[in-house]
Each structure stands twice: as structure tokens, then as C-alpha cells.
Motif scaffolding. Sequence first.
Motif, short mmCIF file in Angstrom:
data_model
loop_
_atom_site.label_atom_id
_atom_site.label_comp_id
_atom_site.label_asym_id
_atom_site.label_seq_id
_atom_site.Cartn_x
_atom_site.Cartn_y
_atom_site.Cartn_z
N PHE A 69 0.84 -1.20 0.00
CA PHE A 69 0.00 0.00 0.00
C PHE A 69 0.87 1.26 0.00
N TYR A 70 2.11 1.14 -0.46
CA TYR A 70 3.05 2.26 -0.49
C TYR A 70 2.39 3.51 -1.09
N ASP A 71 2.61 4.65 -0.44
CA ASP A 71 2.23 5.96 -0.95
C ASP A 71 0.74 6.08 -1.28
N ASN A 72 -0.09 5.81 -0.29
CA ASN A 72 -1.53 6.00 -0.39
C ASN A 72 -1.97 6.97 0.69
N LEU A 73 -3.24 7.27 0.75
CA LEU A 73 -3.78 8.25 1.71
C LEU A 73 -4.55 7.56 2.82
N ILE A 74 -4.20 6.35 3.16
CA ILE A 74 -4.98 5.52 4.07
C ILE A 74 -5.10 6.17 5.45
N GLY A 75 -6.35 6.42 5.83
CA GLY A 75 -6.64 6.93 7.17
C GLY A 75 -7.36 5.89 8.00
N ASP A 76 -7.97 4.93 7.31
CA ASP A 76 -8.73 3.88 8.00
C ASP A 76 -8.27 2.52 7.50
N PHE A 77 -7.62 1.77 8.39
CA PHE A 77 -7.12 0.44 8.04
C PHE A 77 -8.15 -0.65 8.30
N GLY A 78 -9.29 -0.30 8.90
CA GLY A 78 -10.33 -1.28 9.19
C GLY A 78 -9.84 -2.37 10.14
N VAL B 161 2.61 6.36 3.89
CA VAL B 161 1.29 6.56 4.49
C VAL B 161 1.50 7.27 5.82
N MET B 162 0.80 8.37 6.06
CA MET B 162 0.98 9.11 7.31
C MET B 162 0.23 8.45 8.45
N TYR B 163 0.84 8.38 9.58
CA TYR B 163 0.23 7.79 10.77
C TYR B 163 0.98 8.33 11.99
N PHE C 85 -0.40 4.55 16.53
CA PHE C 85 -0.84 3.60 15.52
C PHE C 85 0.27 2.62 15.18
N ALA C 86 1.49 3.11 15.01
CA ALA C 86 2.62 2.25 14.66
C ALA C 86 2.84 1.18 15.71
N ASP C 87 2.80 1.58 16.97
CA ASP C 87 2.99 0.62 18.06
C ASP C 87 1.86 -0.41 18.08
N ASP C 88 0.64 0.06 17.88
CA ASP C 88 -0.52 -0.83 17.88
C ASP C 88 -0.45 -1.82 16.70
N LEU C 89 -0.05 -1.33 15.56
CA LEU C 89 0.07 -2.17 14.37
C LEU C 89 1.10 -3.29 14.59
N LYS C 90 2.24 -2.95 15.13
CA LYS C 90 3.28 -3.95 15.39
C LYS C 90 2.83 -4.97 16.42
N ARG C 91 2.05 -4.52 17.40
CA ARG C 91 1.54 -5.43 18.42
C ARG C 91 0.51 -6.39 17.83
N LYS C 92 -0.36 -5.88 16.97
CA LYS C 92 -1.41 -6.70 16.38
C LYS C 92 -0.90 -7.65 15.29
N MET C 93 0.26 -7.33 14.72
CA MET C 93 0.80 -8.11 13.61
C MET C 93 2.25 -8.51 13.89
N LEU D 128 6.77 -2.51 6.62
CA LEU D 128 7.63 -1.47 6.08
C LEU D 128 6.89 -0.15 6.23
N LEU D 129 7.47 0.77 7.01
CA LEU D 129 6.84 2.05 7.22
C LEU D 129 7.86 3.14 7.45
N ASP D 130 7.42 4.35 7.19
CA ASP D 130 8.25 5.53 7.42
C ASP D 130 8.15 5.91 8.89
N PRO D 131 9.02 6.81 9.38
CA PRO D 131 8.87 7.29 10.76
C PRO D 131 7.50 7.94 10.94
N PRO D 132 6.89 7.78 12.12
CA PRO D 132 5.56 8.35 12.36
C PRO D 132 5.57 9.86 12.40
N CYS D 133 4.41 10.42 12.09
CA CYS D 133 4.24 11.86 12.16
C CYS D 133 3.70 12.18 13.55
N LYS D 134 4.43 12.94 14.32
CA LYS D 134 4.00 13.27 15.69
C LYS D 134 2.79 14.19 15.67
#
Length: 191
Positions: free
Chosen positions: A136-145, A162-164, A168-176, A182-188
Motif C-alpha cells: 500500500f506504499y504511498d496511499n492516503l490511508i486513514g482507515d485500516f479497518g 502513508v501518514m500515521y 498507531f505504529a505501536d498498535d500495528l506492530k503489536r497486532k501483527m 515497512l513504514l516511514d517514521p511516524p508523524c507526531k
Amino acid sequence: MKQLFALFFILLSYLSMAQLHHGRVYLWNELAGVNPDSVRAISLEKMKLDSLPNDLWKYTKLTYLNLEKNQLSNLPEELKNFTELTELNMGKNKFTFLPLVVCQLPNLKRLNASRNRIESIPNQIENCTHLENIDFYDNLIGDFGTGLFQLKELRVLNIEGVMYGTNFADDLKRKMPNVKILLDPPCKCLN
């Protein structure tokens, strides 16, 4: 020059991998006179399509379909008839949502939806129980469902570009935990 050579090598490697896994990859103009039942891989890349050709649906044995670099914003229901499809590349188009018909592909293993304008991932993606790699590289995803988190076979998820926020990043890594994310640094600014 080195970057151009590297890009060429990556593209050549990708094409070789597609041919290795799916047999010959036919370009649309090469299909005249070919038995549709013998075709496993088709590339419609860079054809400036805003819809898929009607004759595509006779190639029912497809395992690979490349729709990259077109003008597509939706996919027709007929796509679900490609029950043997294991790899779909729909990158660099004009999708603002992941078409629900993609979630009806029972054997899909690799999905490239990079460089579109996708804003949300439908929960129905959980129906693609064999998905191993999603881009999903370089999309506008705001809702991952929630469906994304139900994919037990998933091994690689690319959400670079994808901005997040950090939560969210911590939650994503915990759930998966078994997925290479593969992700960029989070936006504070999004916390």
C-alpha cells in the motif's frame, strides 16, 4: 546513472520473478490467436486504460494480472471470476478505495495497490485468506479497518508513504507480530 541501472535491474528481476511463477507474461497485443485456457499471466501495464477490455474475461486461468500505470479508478465484478489469480498489480492508478471485488479473489497471495489514492481498507479484505504480501506504499490511508488484522498468512505489509502517528505504529506492530511491516517514521502531528 547508477540509479537508472539499479531501477532497470529491479524491473528486470520483477519481470523474471513473474515469469518464473506464472509462465510467460503476455502483453495485450500478443494474445491474438492464443488459446485463452493456456494463458496464465497478462500485463496491461501503461495502456492508459480507464476500464478493462471486455475480452479479458475469457482468460479464466489467469494467475497473474498486471494493471499498473493506467487510469483505473474501479474494477468490474467480473474480476471475481479469476479464481486462480494469485498476484494482482494495480499500482499507479487512480483508486481512492480498494475495490471490494479484490476481496473476492480466494487465492490471492500478492497485492500491489501502491501509488494510488486509497483512503481506507475494507474489512472484507479478511476474505483473502491466502494474502502473504500487500503493498500500500504511498496511499492516503486513514482507515485500516479490522480485516487486515485477520490475515493469518500475511508476511509483508508495505505502508511506506502513508501518514500515521506513533500510537498507531505501536498498535500495528503489536497486532501483527509475525508481519514484516515497512513504514516511514511516524508523524507526531497525528497523535
